[in-house]
Motif scaffolding. Structure first.
Motif, mmCIF file in Angstrom:
data_model
loop_
_atom_site.group_PDB
_atom_site.id
_atom_site.type_symbol
_atom_site.label_atom_id
_atom_site.label_comp_id
_atom_site.label_asym_id
_atom_site.label_seq_id
_atom_site.Cartn_x
_atom_site.Cartn_y
_atom_site.Cartn_z
ATOM 1 N N ARG A 365 0.876 -1.173 0.000
ATOM 2 C CA ARG A 365 0.000 0.000 0.000
ATOM 3 C C ARG A 365 0.905 1.212 0.000
ATOM 4 O O ARG A 365 1.620 1.462 0.966
ATOM 5 C CB ARG A 365 -0.909 0.030 1.230
ATOM 6 N N TYR A 366 0.862 1.960 -1.102
ATOM 7 C CA TYR A 366 1.778 3.082 -1.274
ATOM 8 C C TYR A 366 0.975 4.338 -1.586
ATOM 9 O O TYR A 366 -0.002 4.295 -2.336
ATOM 10 C CB TYR A 366 2.782 2.770 -2.394
ATOM 11 N N TYR A 367 1.419 5.461 -1.003
ATOM 12 C CA TYR A 367 0.631 6.693 -1.062
ATOM 13 C C TYR A 367 1.368 7.843 -1.752
ATOM 14 O O TYR A 367 0.999 9.005 -1.572
ATOM 15 C CB TYR A 367 0.216 7.093 0.364
ATOM 16 N N GLY A 368 2.374 7.530 -2.564
ATOM 17 C CA GLY A 368 3.165 8.566 -3.209
ATOM 18 C C GLY A 368 2.495 9.173 -4.425
ATOM 19 O O GLY A 368 2.990 9.088 -5.550
ATOM 20 N N SER A 369 1.354 9.808 -4.200
ATOM 21 C CA SER A 369 0.607 10.490 -5.265
ATOM 22 C C SER A 369 0.080 11.797 -4.704
ATOM 23 O O SER A 369 -0.667 11.800 -3.728
ATOM 24 C CB SER A 369 -0.554 9.616 -5.742
ATOM 25 N N VAL A 370 0.474 12.919 -5.318
ATOM 26 C CA VAL A 370 0.066 14.226 -4.796
ATOM 27 C C VAL A 370 -1.318 14.641 -5.279
ATOM 28 O O VAL A 370 -1.963 15.487 -4.676
ATOM 29 C CB VAL A 370 1.109 15.306 -5.178
ATOM 30 N N ASP A 371 -1.796 14.019 -6.351
ATOM 31 C CA ASP A 371 -3.042 14.480 -6.966
ATOM 32 C C ASP A 371 -4.249 13.588 -6.691
ATOM 33 O O ASP A 371 -5.393 14.009 -6.868
ATOM 34 C CB ASP A 371 -2.871 14.630 -8.481
ATOM 35 N N ALA A 372 -4.030 12.352 -6.226
ATOM 36 C CA ALA A 372 -5.162 11.447 -6.005
ATOM 37 C C ALA A 372 -6.108 11.988 -4.937
ATOM 38 O O ALA A 372 -7.326 11.771 -5.010
ATOM 39 C CB ALA A 372 -4.658 10.060 -5.613
ATOM 40 N N VAL A 462 -6.895 21.083 -6.723
ATOM 41 C CA VAL A 462 -7.229 21.528 -5.363
ATOM 42 C C VAL A 462 -8.320 22.595 -5.410
ATOM 43 O O VAL A 462 -9.272 22.565 -4.611
ATOM 44 C CB VAL A 462 -5.974 22.055 -4.637
ATOM 45 N N TYR A 463 -8.192 23.512 -6.353
ATOM 46 C CA TYR A 463 -9.222 24.546 -6.530
ATOM 47 C C TYR A 463 -10.586 23.908 -6.795
ATOM 48 O O TYR A 463 -11.583 24.227 -6.132
ATOM 49 C CB TYR A 463 -8.812 25.450 -7.691
ATOM 50 N N ASP A 464 -10.626 22.984 -7.733
ATOM 51 C CA ASP A 464 -11.892 22.326 -8.078
ATOM 52 C C ASP A 464 -12.402 21.480 -6.912
ATOM 53 O O ASP A 464 -13.611 21.419 -6.650
ATOM 54 C CB ASP A 464 -11.695 21.460 -9.323
ATOM 55 N N ALA A 465 -11.481 20.822 -6.206
ATOM 56 C CA ALA A 465 -11.875 20.004 -5.053
ATOM 57 C C ALA A 465 -12.542 20.859 -3.975
ATOM 58 O O ALA A 465 -13.535 20.451 -3.360
ATOM 59 C CB ALA A 465 -10.660 19.288 -4.475
ATOM 60 N N LYS A 466 -12.004 22.054 -3.742
ATOM 61 C CA LYS A 466 -12.607 22.947 -2.737
ATOM 62 C C LYS A 466 -14.013 23.374 -3.175
ATOM 63 O O LYS A 466 -14.941 23.431 -2.351
ATOM 64 C CB LYS A 466 -11.724 24.178 -2.549
ATOM 65 N N ALA A 489 -11.196 28.364 -2.125
ATOM 66 C CA ALA A 489 -11.046 28.147 -3.568
ATOM 67 C C ALA A 489 -10.728 29.456 -4.284
ATOM 68 O O ALA A 489 -9.841 29.505 -5.148
ATOM 69 C CB ALA A 489 -12.314 27.519 -4.130
ATOM 70 N N ASN A 490 -11.438 30.512 -3.957
ATOM 71 C CA ASN A 490 -11.210 31.803 -4.604
ATOM 72 C C ASN A 490 -9.805 32.323 -4.335
ATOM 73 O O ASN A 490 -9.156 32.894 -5.228
ATOM 74 C CB ASN A 490 -12.255 32.813 -4.142
ATOM 75 N N LEU A 530 -7.432 23.927 -17.590
ATOM 76 C CA LEU A 530 -8.707 24.213 -18.264
ATOM 77 C C LEU A 530 -9.781 23.274 -17.729
ATOM 78 O O LEU A 530 -10.917 23.680 -17.486
ATOM 79 C CB LEU A 530 -8.563 24.038 -19.775
ATOM 80 N N PHE A 531 -9.432 22.025 -17.553
ATOM 81 C CA PHE A 531 -10.368 21.040 -17.018
ATOM 82 C C PHE A 531 -10.880 21.452 -15.637
ATOM 83 O O PHE A 531 -12.074 21.351 -15.336
ATOM 84 C CB PHE A 531 -9.673 19.674 -16.940
ATOM 85 N N SER A 532 -9.993 21.927 -14.772
ATOM 86 C CA SER A 532 -10.384 22.277 -13.405
ATOM 87 C C SER A 532 -11.072 23.629 -13.312
ATOM 88 O O SER A 532 -11.752 23.903 -12.323
ATOM 89 C CB SER A 532 -9.151 22.279 -12.499
#
Length: 724
Positions: A365-372, A462-466, A489-490, A530-532
């Motif tokens: 179990r590895y957690y080395g992902s900044v975007d997941a 992160v912006y979109d997640a907020k 987010a703003n 653009l996606f976010s």
């Protein structure tokens, strides 16, 4: 010295001494088992050496070769059927002669092999028909070996020590090959053949075939992968195949909609992608989860699963629910540096197998992902919009809060308002965005960036997640929390524009390095902004034009790095290749900002490319060479195929071009400036489920745009809003 030969080669680099692209392999998968065969249906130690039958991270069969006398049968053709359930191979005999005389002319025998996987067992039926006018007597053989290598060994990692090959056992029906790993687990490969055999050894089965004119004979082989703590049950060929077909029917019946078009080649792409996705989906205790790709990544990946679920959300929302449930259940709850784990962080990768169990690789179990972690929240928000499933959002809200806390406390390492990564594990990934190869994050002069590194697309996520979390908090009645998240987010968007925009290259910097210096490199990463939605409108327009310019767009798709950049290499993994999922994400962003003509251009390029790929299957990636008249795209030799987020990309592409968005809570279906490419005159969306309602839509292209017609409508009222 060439960046120390890329730091003495990435320790998890996939070793290539020969080309996969030439091998034309055939792939089957079911749950935690997959198999890679050559076109004959054999397993041979050639090419990258990846062929074999694998189960739970270990190769249980490393050689399987069908022989006819002293020769190999002649190949007539082979394919995996449309729903990926069965590999079918047609063979015939070569000229068989004795003393210079041909006693059986080539083409006399039809040899038909059919294979499938079901619950840890590979089933094969061998049917032999004599089309000659005289009786024939021939000897067939099946040679086999089992090396019991961990998938990371197959990928090229050398181990100092291995387990012990135990004594093979000859039984009445076949043979059992055994291995005791250093993890003290005994793994067995059981080969059973029917009818009963006269000659069996620990490496070969031989059997005689005597057939009169027009007679046929049938033989069956099962290869069962056994762990001492998990025994696979073997069924008859017909019973097991019936179960497999029934499972596939149930999966398709659970879809939220189906898409058909007036273009049969495009339909082939849709159908193969759909079949690939259902093959890659594995049933876990938490629900269905799309494993990333065969052969190297047939396991749960957080980022890959989330993006696949997002791309496929229009068609099947149940997969998104399974992904969210699985990732919530595996979310990190404590700090474990050797796993790059911190409380609230979403899983990067989970592996079974001997090396993972022993800690020889850190990926059990590895957690080395900044975007997941932010992507997990984005998927939760998108899932709610698609389904209106408030009860489920309530269930995972504590996980969403844990993820938000990770973003704010652990993700922002230096407190500057941006989320960065810097590996804790000495054996973990150096780069922890989706471009995770050693040389993928660099400055304009080619110097590799030093961490902590803040990627541009991650700030967008992160912006979109907020924003998504704010909406969900509001749904659940947490008004103050919703306002707080919206304010956050703003502020992120404002800081992002100031720190990342590079006016001289008309795009956002790839990243900020550890000294807050922008990597002024033109990459596809910025397209994810653009996606976010974090990009401002005027800057989005400049970026969009650049992404579809000659430096980026090859004619087949958008490159990961512009051709003018110093590290551009069209044959590299991340620095100039073309990734279909990357293109689909960018296309969703182009659509979001109203650049539908550019979105159509990307869809058209990828459609043209898929016509050249075997089985209409988009691979994980392909080379970024410029499109040449009369030539197809160039394969990347180590690309996984099938790959889940590549398979799902076609659904996201067409959804983006139509500007299609479904909001069950609002009881609305939106089409924002819908557009179709020249090669699609009509698109049917059938059995479209929207909450308790369902219906069928016909979308027709004409010179001024598209018309959207409601063919059928049942259940509660749903408004269709068309913005032209």
């Amino acid at each position: 010295m060439m960046d120390e030969i890329i730091r003495v080669r990435d320790q998890f680099y996939i070793l290539a001494t020969s080309s996969l692209a030439d091998d034309r392999t055939r792939v089957l998968k079911h749950d935690d088992m997959f198999a890679v065969f050559d076109r004959y249906g054999d397993i041979q130690p050639i090419g990258l050496g990846e062929q074999g039958i694998y189960y739970e991270g270990t190769r249980f069969l490393s050689r399987l070769e069908l022989g006819l006398g002293e020769s190999r049968p002649l190949l007539l053709g082979s394919t995996v059927n449309d729903d990926n359930s069965l590999l079918a191979v047609d063979l015939t005999n070569p000229d068989i002669y004795i003393g210079g005389n041909v006693i059986i002319p080539r083409g006399t025998l039809h040899i038909f092999r059919s294979k499938f996987l079901w619950h840890g067992v590979c089933y094969e039926r061998l049917r032999i028909i004599n089309h000659g006018l005289s009786p024939v007597e021939v000897v067939f053989s099946l040679g086999f070996e089992a090396d019991f290598r961990d998938i990371f060994e197959v990928r090229g990692i050398k181990r100092e020590h291995r387990g012990q090959r135990l004594k093979d056992t000859i039984e009445e029906k076949g043979v059992v090959l055994q291995y005791k790993g250093l993890d003290n687990v005994i793994r067995r490969t059981r080969l059973e053949f029917s009818p009963a055999l006269k000659e069996v050894s620990a490496s070969q089965i031989r059997f005689d075939v005597c057939l009169g004119p027009k007679e046929e004979a049938m033989f069956f082989l099962t290869v069962t992968c056994e762990l001492e703590y998990k025994i696979s049950r073997c069924f008859s060929y017909d019973c097991a195949f019936g179960e497999l077909e029934n499972k596939l029917k149930i999966a398709r019946a659970q879809q939220d909609c189906e898409i058909y078009t007036s273009n049969e080649q495009f339909n082939n792409w849709l159908n193969r992608s759909l079949s690939d996705l259902y093959m890659m989906v594995t049933d876990t205790p938490e629900g269905p989860y799309p494993y990333a790709g065969v052969p190297w990544f047939s396991t749960p990946f957080g980022r890959d699963g989330i993006i696949t679920a997002l791309e496929f959300l229009l068609i099947n929302s149940n997969i998104a629910r399974g992904v969210l449930t699985y990732l919530a259940s595996t979310q990190a709850r404590e700090t474990i540096p050797e796993r790059d784990a911190e409380p609230g962080k979403i899983l990067h990768e989970a592996r079974s197998g001997e090396m993972a169990a022993l800690g020889e690789v850190p990926f059990s179990r590895y957690y080395g992902s900044v975007d997941a972690t932010p992507l997990f929240i984005i998927l939760a928000g998108a899932y709610y919009e698609r389904t209106g499933d408030r009860k489920f959002i309530e269930f995972i809200w504590p996980n969403i809060e844990l993820a938000l806390n990770w973003i704010d406390s652990y993700g922002d390492i230096d407190g500057d308002g941006f989320v960065e990564y810097f590996r804790r594990s000495s054996r973990g990934l150096v780069h922890q965005g989706w471009k995770d190869s050693q040389d993928s994050i660099f400055h304009a002069d080619g110097i590799l960036a030093e961490g902590p590194i803040a990627l541009c697309e991650v700030q967008g996520y992160v912006y979109d997640a907020k924003l998504k979390a704010s909406e969900l908090a509001s749904v659940l009645g947490y008004v103050e929390r919703a306002d707080e998240l919206l304010d956050q987010a703003n502020r992120i968007k404002e800081r992002f524009e100031e720190a990342f925009w590079c006016d001289e290259i008309s795009t956002y910097a790839l990243a900020l390095d550890g000294k807050k210096r922008p990597c002024r490199v033109r990459t596809s990463n910025a397209g994810h902004c653009l996606f976010s939605g974090i990009a401002s409108q005027d800057r989005a327009e400049r970026m969009a034009q650049a992404l579809l310019g000659e430096d980026f767009f090859s004619g087949w798709g958008i490159r990961t790095v512009a051709a003018s950049e110093i590290r551009y290499n069209p044959m590299s993994y991340h620095n100039g290749s073309i990734w279909p999922f990357d293109n689909a994400i960018i296309t969703a962003g182009l659509s979001r900002y109203g650049f539908k003509d550019l979105a159509i251009k990307v869809l058209t390029g990828l459609f043209d490319a898929v016509l050249f790929f075997d089985l209409y299957r988009l691979p994980e990636l392909f080379c970024g060479f410029r499109r040449r008249p009369g030539s197809g795209p160039t394969l990347y030799p180590l690309s996984c195929a099938p790959q889940s987020w590549s398979a799902a990309s076609v659904f996201f592409l067409i959804q983006s071009c139509l500007g299609l968005h479904i909001s069950v809570p609002s009881k609305q279906i939106y089409f924002s400036h819908p557009l179709l490419p020249d090669f699609l005159h009509r698109v049917w969306i059938k059995n479209l489920k929207v909450g308790g309602a369902s219906g069928e839509l016909l979308i027709e292209r004409h010179t001024q745009g598209v018309d959207i017609n409601i063919i059928r409508k049942e259940g509660p009222d749903i408004d269709i809003v068309i913005i032209r």
